[in-house]
Scaffold this motif. Structure first.
Motif, short mmCIF file in Angstrom:
data_model
loop_
_atom_site.label_atom_id
_atom_site.label_comp_id
_atom_site.label_asym_id
_atom_site.label_seq_id
_atom_site.Cartn_x
_atom_site.Cartn_y
_atom_site.Cartn_z
N ILE A 269 6.59 28.94 65.86
CA ILE A 269 7.01 27.80 65.02
C ILE A 269 7.48 26.67 65.71
O ILE A 269 8.34 26.72 66.50
N ILE A 270 6.63 25.68 65.83
CA ILE A 270 7.03 24.53 66.56
C ILE A 270 7.63 23.45 65.70
O ILE A 270 7.30 22.93 64.72
N THR A 271 8.65 23.10 66.65
CA THR A 271 9.41 21.69 65.91
C THR A 271 9.35 20.52 66.97
O THR A 271 9.30 20.72 68.46
N ASN A 272 9.64 19.33 66.51
CA ASN A 272 9.55 18.28 67.50
C ASN A 272 10.71 17.28 67.48
O ASN A 272 10.86 16.12 68.08
N ALA A 273 11.88 18.08 66.73
CA ALA A 273 13.19 17.24 66.61
C ALA A 273 14.16 18.25 67.33
O ALA A 273 14.19 19.31 66.53
N ASP A 332 18.21 12.99 77.32
CA ASP A 332 17.73 14.36 76.71
C ASP A 332 18.27 14.42 75.21
O ASP A 332 19.32 13.65 74.77
N SER A 333 17.86 15.03 74.31
CA SER A 333 18.47 15.58 73.20
C SER A 333 19.54 16.50 73.40
O SER A 333 19.12 17.61 73.77
N ILE A 401 12.01 4.21 77.53
CA ILE A 401 13.07 5.13 77.41
C ILE A 401 12.30 6.21 76.48
O ILE A 401 12.04 6.14 75.16
N VAL A 402 12.35 7.59 77.11
CA VAL A 402 11.70 8.68 76.25
C VAL A 402 12.76 9.56 75.52
O VAL A 402 13.65 9.75 76.25
N THR A 403 12.44 9.90 74.16
CA THR A 403 13.60 10.73 73.57
C THR A 403 12.70 12.01 73.04
O THR A 403 11.59 12.01 72.83
N ALA A 404 13.49 13.06 72.51
CA ALA A 404 12.84 14.03 71.72
C ALA A 404 13.57 14.43 70.62
O ALA A 404 13.38 15.43 70.08
N ALA A 427 11.78 2.32 73.15
CA ALA A 427 12.27 3.59 73.10
C ALA A 427 11.19 4.20 72.47
O ALA A 427 10.60 3.61 71.55
N VAL A 428 10.63 5.56 72.90
CA VAL A 428 9.64 6.13 72.09
C VAL A 428 9.73 7.75 72.21
O VAL A 428 10.39 8.27 73.28
#
Length: 440
Positions: A269-273, A332-333, A401-404, A427-428
């Motif tokens: 089960i995949i999540t992106n948040a 990092d998240s 700036i990369v976030t997740a 930011a992306v």
């Protein structure tokens, strides 16, 4: 403010519901102190540290202090980032203690009428119903596309709102139309040979306000060789409910999601948040006392994985990934790192992008101050944390700036806006950047 009668009931439930063994596990060693943003930004106030809050919870259980306004303030000031957990030598499950404490206080405190109306609207009338989320987001789309947004900005009406909210309005993503949000896929075939069958947790805000990022996520999964099933009956993860003292509502949403995903037979089960993912993998704790759902929750947890983790597993980082020459950094998240234990995988993907230089930010693992709705309800502390974060960002000279996590993404965009760097920095979300890098 709680009444004496309410405080007595709260104290009674602390005694019966709080896990005293878990409270006693805290050795007061202080390893958590350097990791806690609110402890640092408050000027090292013990009551705003994990150790201090656990001591306060134990004191309420023992009847040594009353669960008064100062006690509640200490609980509410916590970001819930759970950075204290990985460094705790005793393995104290601080996040679970915090959620239980907040739930006890909230369920035994009589809120004012306006607060009751807002809470009922948000927790019962809005987030559990994806069609209503689409309707509300559709209104935001109308606001952005009709010219109302330009009028609001030119008129100066935004100055009537707190500075952080006025700035947040500027950094909201371009929202899809109502029609676009209704036409969502339920099944997608892989591009090329099938390697995995996955189910995608699309979320509530992610599949409305951040729908383009969800689309990018599914595209990456297809490119990586995944057959994707997106259950239509899935619901909000329930994190906002649990973090706000609405645990029963969180349990109902958890059951809906487990039922929606368990018949698919997916590998993952995949999540992106990160925030959603962390709560999904906590379903086993949330439902541990439910004889019908406990085992099902464990099975659900064991299949849940972040998008970056499966991409690395499927060797996506070995593909040809390329962007224009630039420095990139990663924030990092908190929940992705501290709860889902996913920190190396995003970095491995980013370091694989040709022409870019990955620069590790100082204290990238510390919270940005978003924390769900924390940046709204505890704006002053949130902005204090964000300002400190932006000093570390600027030191990297990064263009991107990369976030997740969506909350982190908006918070970092807000930081860029507050620093006047909108023309020099962006930011992306990591999946949007990877889709750029793969040339799609």
């Amino acid at each position: 403010m709680t009444t004496i009668k309410e405080q007595e009931q709260i104290q009674k439930e602390f005694k019966s519901r709080m896990n005293e063994d878990e409270l006693l596990n805290c050795m007061r060693c202080g390893f958590c102190l350097p990791t806690c943003p609110t402890y640092i930004e408050s000027g090292f106030q013990e009551s705003h540290s994990p150790r201090g809050r656990i001591a306060l919870m134990k004191a309420v259980v023992d009847g040594l202090i009353e669960p008064d306004e100062d006690f509640e303030k200490s609980l509410n000031m916590c970001l819930g980032c759970r950075a204290c957990e990985p460094v705790c030598p005793s393995g104290v499950n601080y996040g679970q203690l915090l959620e239980e404490a907040r739930d006890i206080v909230n369920q035994n405190k009589k809120h004012s009428l306006p607060v009751r109306v807002i809470r009922k609207t948000v927790f019962e009338g809005l987030f559990p119903h994806q069609n209503r989320m689409r309707t509300l987001t559709g209104l935001l789309s109308v606001y952005q596309r009709s010219g109302m947004q330009k009028v609001a900005r030119k008129s100066g009406i935004m100055k009537l709102f707190p500075e952080s909210l006025a700035s947040m309005e500027k950094v909201l993503p371009r929202v899809p139309t109502g029609k676009e949000m209704k036409n969502r896929p339920e099944h997608l075939e892989p591009i090329g040979a099938k390697k995995k069958k996955v189910a995608f947790f699309s979320g509530c805000l992610m599949d409305t306000m951040f729908m383009k990022t969800n689309d990018a996520t599914m595209k990456l999964l297809q490119i990586a060789g995944c057959e994707i099933v997106i259950p239509k009956s899935q619901a909000c993860c329930g994190a906002l409910h649990a973090h706000s003292g609405e645990k029963d509502g969180a349990k109902e949403l958890a059951k809906r999601n487990i039922a929606a995903f368990e018949e698919i037979g997916a590998d993952y089960i995949i999540t992106n948040a990160g925030g959603c993912g962390a709560f999904l993998v906590d379903y086993d704790h949330l439902l541990k006392d439910d004889p019908v759902w406990a085992e099902r929750a464990i099975s659900f947890k064991n299949k849940t994985k972040d998008i970056s983790a499966i991409l690395v597993e499927l060797e996506f980082h070995k593909r040809e990934l390329k962007l224009p020459i630039q420095i990139i950094t990663y924030q990092d998240s908190c929940h992705l790192r501290n709860v889902m234990k996913t920190a190396a995988e995003p970095r491995k993907l980013l370091e694989a992008i040709q022409n870019t230089t990955f620069c590790e930010m100082k204290n990238a693992d510390s919270c940005c101050g978003s924390a769900g709705i924390y940046n709204i309800v505890e704006s002053e502390m949130s902005m204090q944390i964000l300002d400190s974060k932006m000093e570390n960002v600027k030191a990297t000279d990064a263009k991107t700036i990369v976030t997740a996590n969506p909350g982190c993404l908006l918070q970092m965009k807000l930081g860029i806006e507050r620093e006047g760097l909108s023309e020099k920095m962006r930011a992306v979300h990591i999946v949007d950047l990877l889709l750029e890098a793969v040339g799609e």
